[in-house]
Design a protein around this motif. Sequence first.
Motif, short mmCIF file in Angstrom:
data_model
loop_
_atom_site.label_atom_id
_atom_site.label_comp_id
_atom_site.label_asym_id
_atom_site.label_seq_id
_atom_site.Cartn_x
_atom_site.Cartn_y
_atom_site.Cartn_z
N ALA A 21 0.83 -1.21 0.00
CA ALA A 21 0.00 0.00 0.00
C ALA A 21 0.86 1.25 0.00
N GLY A 22 1.94 1.22 0.78
CA GLY A 22 2.85 2.37 0.81
C GLY A 22 3.51 2.61 -0.55
N ALA A 23 3.90 1.53 -1.22
CA ALA A 23 4.51 1.67 -2.55
C ALA A 23 3.51 2.25 -3.54
N VAL A 24 2.26 1.78 -3.49
CA VAL A 24 1.23 2.29 -4.40
C VAL A 24 0.98 3.78 -4.14
N LEU A 25 0.88 4.16 -2.86
CA LEU A 25 0.68 5.59 -2.55
C LEU A 25 1.86 6.43 -3.01
N CYS A 26 3.06 5.95 -2.86
CA CYS A 26 4.23 6.72 -3.32
C CYS A 26 4.23 6.88 -4.84
N VAL A 27 3.83 5.84 -5.56
CA VAL A 27 3.76 5.94 -7.03
C VAL A 27 2.67 6.93 -7.43
N ILE A 28 1.52 6.87 -6.77
CA ILE A 28 0.45 7.83 -7.07
C ILE A 28 0.90 9.26 -6.77
N GLY A 29 1.56 9.44 -5.63
CA GLY A 29 2.07 10.77 -5.29
C GLY A 29 3.09 11.27 -6.29
N GLY A 36 2.99 15.68 -12.70
CA GLY A 36 2.07 16.33 -13.64
C GLY A 36 1.85 17.80 -13.34
N GLU A 37 2.36 18.30 -12.22
CA GLU A 37 2.15 19.70 -11.85
C GLU A 37 3.46 20.47 -11.98
N ARG A 38 3.34 21.69 -12.50
CA ARG A 38 4.52 22.49 -12.75
C ARG A 38 4.90 23.33 -11.54
N PHE A 39 3.94 23.78 -10.78
CA PHE A 39 4.19 24.70 -9.68
C PHE A 39 4.20 23.93 -8.35
N ALA A 40 5.07 24.36 -7.45
CA ALA A 40 5.25 23.67 -6.18
C ALA A 40 3.99 23.71 -5.32
N GLU A 41 3.24 24.81 -5.38
CA GLU A 41 2.03 24.89 -4.55
C GLU A 41 0.97 23.89 -4.99
N ARG A 42 1.00 23.44 -6.22
CA ARG A 42 0.07 22.41 -6.69
C ARG A 42 0.62 21.00 -6.43
N GLN A 43 1.90 20.88 -6.17
CA GLN A 43 2.52 19.57 -5.89
C GLN A 43 2.34 19.17 -4.42
N LEU A 44 2.22 20.17 -3.52
CA LEU A 44 2.12 19.90 -2.09
C LEU A 44 0.95 18.99 -1.71
N THR A 101 2.41 10.76 -0.82
CA THR A 101 3.81 10.38 -0.65
C THR A 101 4.19 10.23 0.81
N VAL A 102 3.81 11.15 1.67
CA VAL A 102 4.17 11.06 3.09
C VAL A 102 3.48 9.86 3.75
N PRO A 103 2.16 9.67 3.57
CA PRO A 103 1.55 8.46 4.14
C PRO A 103 2.12 7.17 3.53
N GLY A 104 2.45 7.22 2.23
CA GLY A 104 3.05 6.05 1.59
C GLY A 104 4.39 5.69 2.23
N ALA A 105 5.21 6.69 2.49
CA ALA A 105 6.50 6.44 3.15
C ALA A 105 6.29 5.92 4.57
N ALA A 106 5.29 6.47 5.26
CA ALA A 106 5.00 5.97 6.62
C ALA A 106 4.53 4.51 6.58
N LEU A 107 3.74 4.14 5.58
CA LEU A 107 3.29 2.76 5.46
C LEU A 107 4.47 1.83 5.13
N ILE A 108 5.39 2.29 4.32
CA ILE A 108 6.57 1.48 4.01
C ILE A 108 7.38 1.23 5.27
#
Length: 158
Positions: A22-30, A36-44, A51-58
């Motif tokens: 599940a953590g790997a899937v969340l990291c890939v989705i993140g 796909g986003e150019r600006f940092a405020e849209r990446q957050l 990505t953060v929950p995915g890393a915690a699950l890993i």
Amino acid sequence: MRTARLRTVHPVIWAGWAALAAGAVLCVIGWYGVSGERFAERQLPYLASCTVPGAALIIAGSVLLTHGRGALAAARVEELYGLLVAAEPADAEESGQSPTAPLAVSGDLLMVPGGTLWHRADCPLVAGKAEAVPVDVKLVRSGELGPCPICEPAEADH
């Protein structure tokens, strides 16, 4: 013969693998959302929600796998110890010896040249060794040779 502890450890291992997946899937989705986003405020939002929950699950999955495998190894050691303890009295009954019977009973005493111990001739440490020679009385009396702790020859034997 599987113990109850072995059966209770398997769900922990499966939970660890599930958390890792599940953590790997969340990291890939993140990662896909961030790429796909150019600006940092849209990446957050992708970082915060995937990505953060995915890393915690890993990390949680790794901890669960480590704990589960350690518990599985401990359960197997306990099972083997139980088999060993259960088999020990049966072996003693079959051989007709009491558990406190001496290991070696020979009256002949041997030593290995250059060694520090003297043994009974049927002691497993010298039995069948061609280099074993009869004990030198002078070495025993001078204290250069000590009695073997396995066959426990007494000085009165010599």
